[in-house]
Design an enzyme around this catalytic site. Structure first.
Site, short mmCIF file in Angstrom:
data_model
loop_
_atom_site.label_atom_id
_atom_site.label_comp_id
_atom_site.label_asym_id
_atom_site.label_seq_id
_atom_site.Cartn_x
_atom_site.Cartn_y
_atom_site.Cartn_z
N GLY A 58 20.37 32.66 19.48
CA GLY A 58 20.84 32.60 20.86
C GLY A 58 22.16 31.86 20.95
O GLY A 58 22.25 30.70 20.56
N GLY A 90 23.78 31.36 23.85
CA GLY A 90 23.98 31.03 25.26
C GLY A 90 24.40 29.57 25.35
O GLY A 90 24.98 29.00 24.42
N GLY A 105 22.67 26.76 25.34
CA GLY A 105 22.04 25.85 24.41
C GLY A 105 22.46 26.09 22.97
O GLY A 105 22.84 25.16 22.25
N VAL A 159 16.59 39.20 16.93
CA VAL A 159 15.51 38.60 16.15
C VAL A 159 14.19 39.10 16.73
O VAL A 159 13.95 39.00 17.94
CB VAL A 159 15.59 37.06 16.17
CG1 VAL A 159 14.35 36.45 15.54
CG2 VAL A 159 16.84 36.60 15.45
N GLU A 199 23.56 32.47 46.80
CA GLU A 199 24.96 32.81 46.48
C GLU A 199 25.20 34.30 46.64
O GLU A 199 26.23 34.72 47.18
CB GLU A 199 25.28 32.36 45.04
CG GLU A 199 25.34 30.84 44.92
CD GLU A 199 25.63 30.33 43.51
OE1 GLU A 199 25.90 29.14 43.38
OE2 GLU A 199 25.57 31.11 42.54
N ASP A 237 16.12 27.43 28.56
CA ASP A 237 15.16 28.16 29.41
C ASP A 237 13.86 28.48 28.67
O ASP A 237 12.81 28.65 29.30
CB ASP A 237 15.78 29.49 29.89
CG ASP A 237 16.82 29.27 30.97
OD1 ASP A 237 17.09 28.11 31.30
OD2 ASP A 237 17.35 30.28 31.48
N ALA A 259 21.66 25.49 33.00
CA ALA A 259 22.59 25.38 31.88
C ALA A 259 22.74 23.92 31.45
O ALA A 259 22.85 23.61 30.26
CB ALA A 259 23.95 25.96 32.28
C1 LIG Z 1 22.54 34.74 37.89
C2 LIG Z 1 22.31 33.37 37.31
C3 LIG Z 1 22.94 32.26 37.89
C4 LIG Z 1 22.76 30.97 37.36
N1 LIG Z 1 23.40 29.91 37.93
C5 LIG Z 1 23.30 28.68 37.35
C6 LIG Z 1 24.04 27.56 37.86
O1 LIG Z 1 24.77 27.69 38.85
N2 LIG Z 1 23.92 26.36 37.23
C7 LIG Z 1 23.11 26.20 36.14
O2 LIG Z 1 23.05 25.09 35.58
N3 LIG Z 1 22.40 27.23 35.64
C8 LIG Z 1 22.47 28.45 36.21
N4 LIG Z 1 21.75 29.51 35.72
C9 LIG Z 1 20.80 29.27 34.62
C10 LIG Z 1 21.50 29.18 33.29
O3 LIG Z 1 22.33 30.31 33.09
C11 LIG Z 1 20.43 29.10 32.21
O4 LIG Z 1 19.62 27.99 32.48
C12 LIG Z 1 21.07 28.93 30.85
O5 LIG Z 1 21.79 30.09 30.52
C13 LIG Z 1 20.00 28.66 29.79
O6 LIG Z 1 20.62 28.49 28.57
P1 LIG Z 1 19.89 28.96 27.25
O7 LIG Z 1 20.79 28.57 26.12
O8 LIG Z 1 18.50 28.49 27.26
O9 LIG Z 1 19.82 30.54 27.37
P2 LIG Z 1 20.95 31.62 27.61
O10 LIG Z 1 22.22 31.00 28.07
O11 LIG Z 1 20.33 32.65 28.47
O12 LIG Z 1 21.20 32.21 26.16
C14 LIG Z 1 20.20 32.87 25.45
C15 LIG Z 1 20.86 33.75 24.41
O13 LIG Z 1 19.87 34.21 23.51
C16 LIG Z 1 20.11 35.56 23.19
N5 LIG Z 1 18.83 36.12 22.76
C17 LIG Z 1 17.66 36.14 23.45
N6 LIG Z 1 16.68 36.69 22.71
C18 LIG Z 1 17.26 37.04 21.54
C19 LIG Z 1 16.74 37.65 20.37
N7 LIG Z 1 15.46 38.01 20.25
N8 LIG Z 1 17.60 37.88 19.34
C20 LIG Z 1 18.90 37.52 19.45
N9 LIG Z 1 19.44 36.92 20.53
C21 LIG Z 1 18.60 36.67 21.57
C22 LIG Z 1 20.67 36.15 24.48
O14 LIG Z 1 21.43 37.30 24.23
C23 LIG Z 1 21.50 34.98 25.02
O15 LIG Z 1 22.85 35.07 24.60
C24 LIG Z 1 21.92 30.80 36.23
C25 LIG Z 1 21.28 31.92 35.66
C26 LIG Z 1 21.48 33.18 36.19
C27 LIG Z 1 20.81 34.37 35.55
#
Ligand SMILES: Cc1cc2nc3c(=O)[nH]c(=O)nc-3n(C[C@H](O)[C@H](O)[C@H](O)COP(=O)(O)OP(=O)(O)OC[C@H]3O[C@@H](n4cnc5c(N)ncnc54)[C@H](O)[C@@H]3O)c2cc1C
Length: 422
Positions: free
Chosen positions: A19, A21, A23, A87, A178, A308, A324
């Site tokens: 991932g 994203g 994190g 994955v 929003e 998440d 995030a």
């Molecule tokens: C529309 C929207 C608005 C938001 N607004 C806000 C905000 O204003 N402020 C805030 O703090 N948060 C906001 N969030 C929440 C924030 O985006 C998430 O909490 C944050 O992205 C979580 O980070 P993460 O690293 O856990 O996952 P993510 O950032 O979602 O990254 C996960 C990554 O893992 C990859 N992945 C998943 N499964 C697999 C797999 N099996 N194999 C390979 N790759 C994989 C995905 O492609 C992705 O790139 C918002 C979310 C959304 C959807």
């Protein structure tokens, strides 16, 4: 542990991060100077700034302005290799991940797989609603929204035209608020100019929320401010209203009432990404993976889960929010803990420092709680603008988004009003 033996062998330990994203990317950055070899895996070749996805849906920004190629981000990080792929399984005993028919062994694994939309078993909604979770879904929503105005512009039947011009957003959290606010403004300030012959007072934006208030995580004063700001923008807010069904042409509410509409944008739920269900480890609410205070998986100290996908409660016993800011702070702890373990120290616990809350409701309108102070309106909106510009990756993206927003603000014009697909 292989990681420790790797250390004694003087070969760098292999950290696999799934991932890229918020994190995953932060973990990789924090390990840039550590004596480790990193493989970063993502199913996409770009990092996506999800908080601005709704801007793609309302024709305000193009996806390339909120996404950035992962290989470019890490071009100068010598200890990192990127692999694009999905994955599909993890063997925690043998310590490898499976991807596209091959396996990648790890000494440490960081699962930062994020979340996906949770429809809570509402199959008809899943099939017919739009969602804002990735680039594809945001573009689909944009195409659909713009197409509704094209169809309505030559629809003679009053009932059918009103159904085409009724837009329903479900979920009164920040994303729903929003989206509803921005959509109402798009119609009133921009679309109205494109369709001078159409009576756009017929258009409605409804925001449905199951609770008796909007913005559950916000203090009561800001919930009310959000309500008032949205109402001022002519968004119709239905509180304590549950959605039961959406067949693509009408919405059925929990009490049986029906609203004719071709558009439903679902922002009411997020759950851990699908891979979480395939790992055979303990899951909690929203199917998140239960982790220890150190972010390690129980029984697998070499595996960290964050963002998440991770389930951890705060001091008050509440699950940490899917934000995030949580993912990024957890990434720092996970990276530090890997470094600590490599030098034989025990991992430290994660403590979330709440940086505050901020959400925009459209032009000149936002709500904020920063450093214990709650405020709304223009000052909160200015902070929202500059914070989001600052958090975007890449100078070019920051510049273009700023120019875009300034253009839209001054000329009442959303640039990306293109229907690119049927
Ligand atoms: C529309 C929207 C608005 C938001 N607004 C806000 C905000 O204003 N402020 C805030 O703090 N948060 C906001 N969030 C929440 C924030 O985006 C998430 O909490 C944050 O992205 C979580 O980070 P993460 O690293 O856990 O996952 P993510 O950032 O979602 O990254 C996960 C990554 O893992 C990859 N992945 C998943 N499964 C697999 C797999 N099996 N194999 C390979 N790759 C994989 C995905 O492609 C992705 O790139 C918002 C979310 C959304 C959807």
């Amino acid at each position: 542990m292989p990681a420790q033996s790797a250390l004694t062998d003087q070969t760098p330990a292999h950290v696999v991060i799934v991932g890229a994203g918020f994190g995953g990317m932060e973990t990789a950055r924090r390990l840039a100077r550590a004596r480790v070899r990193i493989t970063l895996i993502d199913r996409h070749n770009y990092h996506l700034f999800q908080p601005l996805l709704y801007q793609v849906a309302i024709a305000g920004l193009v996806p390339s302005q909120i996404a950035y190629p992962i290989r470019t981000i890490f071009r100068h990080q010598a200890n990192l290799t990127f692999r694009m792929g999905e994955v599909t399984a993890v063997d925690f005993e043998a310590r490898f991940v499976k991807m596209d028919g091959s396996v990648t062994a790890y000494d440490y694994l960081v699962l930062a797989i994020g979340g996906q939309t949770n429809f809570f078993g509402l199959t008809s909604v899943e099939q017919n609603a739009h969602q804002l979770k990735n680039v594809t879904s945001a573009i689909q929503a944009r195409n659909h929204l713009l197409k509704m105005f094209e169809l309505a512009s030559h629809e003679a039947d009053d009932t059918q035209r009103r159904a085409l011009l009724t837009f329903i957003v479900v979920g009164g959290g920040p994303t729903g608020v929003e989206t509803a606010g921005a959509l109402a403004e798009l119609i009133r300030l921009v679309i109205a100019k494109d369709y001078p012959d159409m009576d756009l007072t017929e258009a409605r934006v409804l925001l449905l929320e199951a609770e008796d208030h909007l913005m559950g995580a916000y203090p009561p004063g800001l919930r009310k401010a959000t309500f008032d700001l949205l109402a001022k923008k002519k968004v119709e807010i239905l509180l304590s209203t549950k959605l039961a069904d959406f067949d693509g042409v009408k919405v059925t509410l929990g009490d049986g009432r029906q609203i004719a509409s071709h558009t439903l944008i679902w922002t009411a739920g997020v759950r851990a990404a699908g891979l979480a269900d395939l790992l055979g480890v303990q899951q909690a609410a929203s199917r998140r993976l239960v982790v220890q205070d150190t972010l390690q998986l129980s029984g697998h100290p070499e595996v960290f889960v964050l963002g998440d996908a991770a389930y951890l409660v705060d001091a008050g016993g509440q699950p940490l929010p899917m934000l995030a800011t949580v993912a990024q702070q957890q990434a720092r702890t996970a990276a530090q803990n890997i470094v600590r373990m490599l030098s034989g120290r025990t991992p430290a616990n994660f403590h979330y420092r709440d940086p505050g809350l901020l959400a925009t409701i459209g032009r000149n309108a936002a709500v904020a709680r920063i450093a214990g102070l709650s405020f709304s309106g223009f000052p909160a909106w200015v902070i929202w603008i500059f914070l989001h510009i600052y958090r975007l990756i890449g100078f070019r993206n920051r510049l273009f988004v700023l120019i875009n927003w300034a253009w839209d603000y001054l000329l009442y014009d959303n640039q990306v009003r293109l229907i690119t697909r049927d």
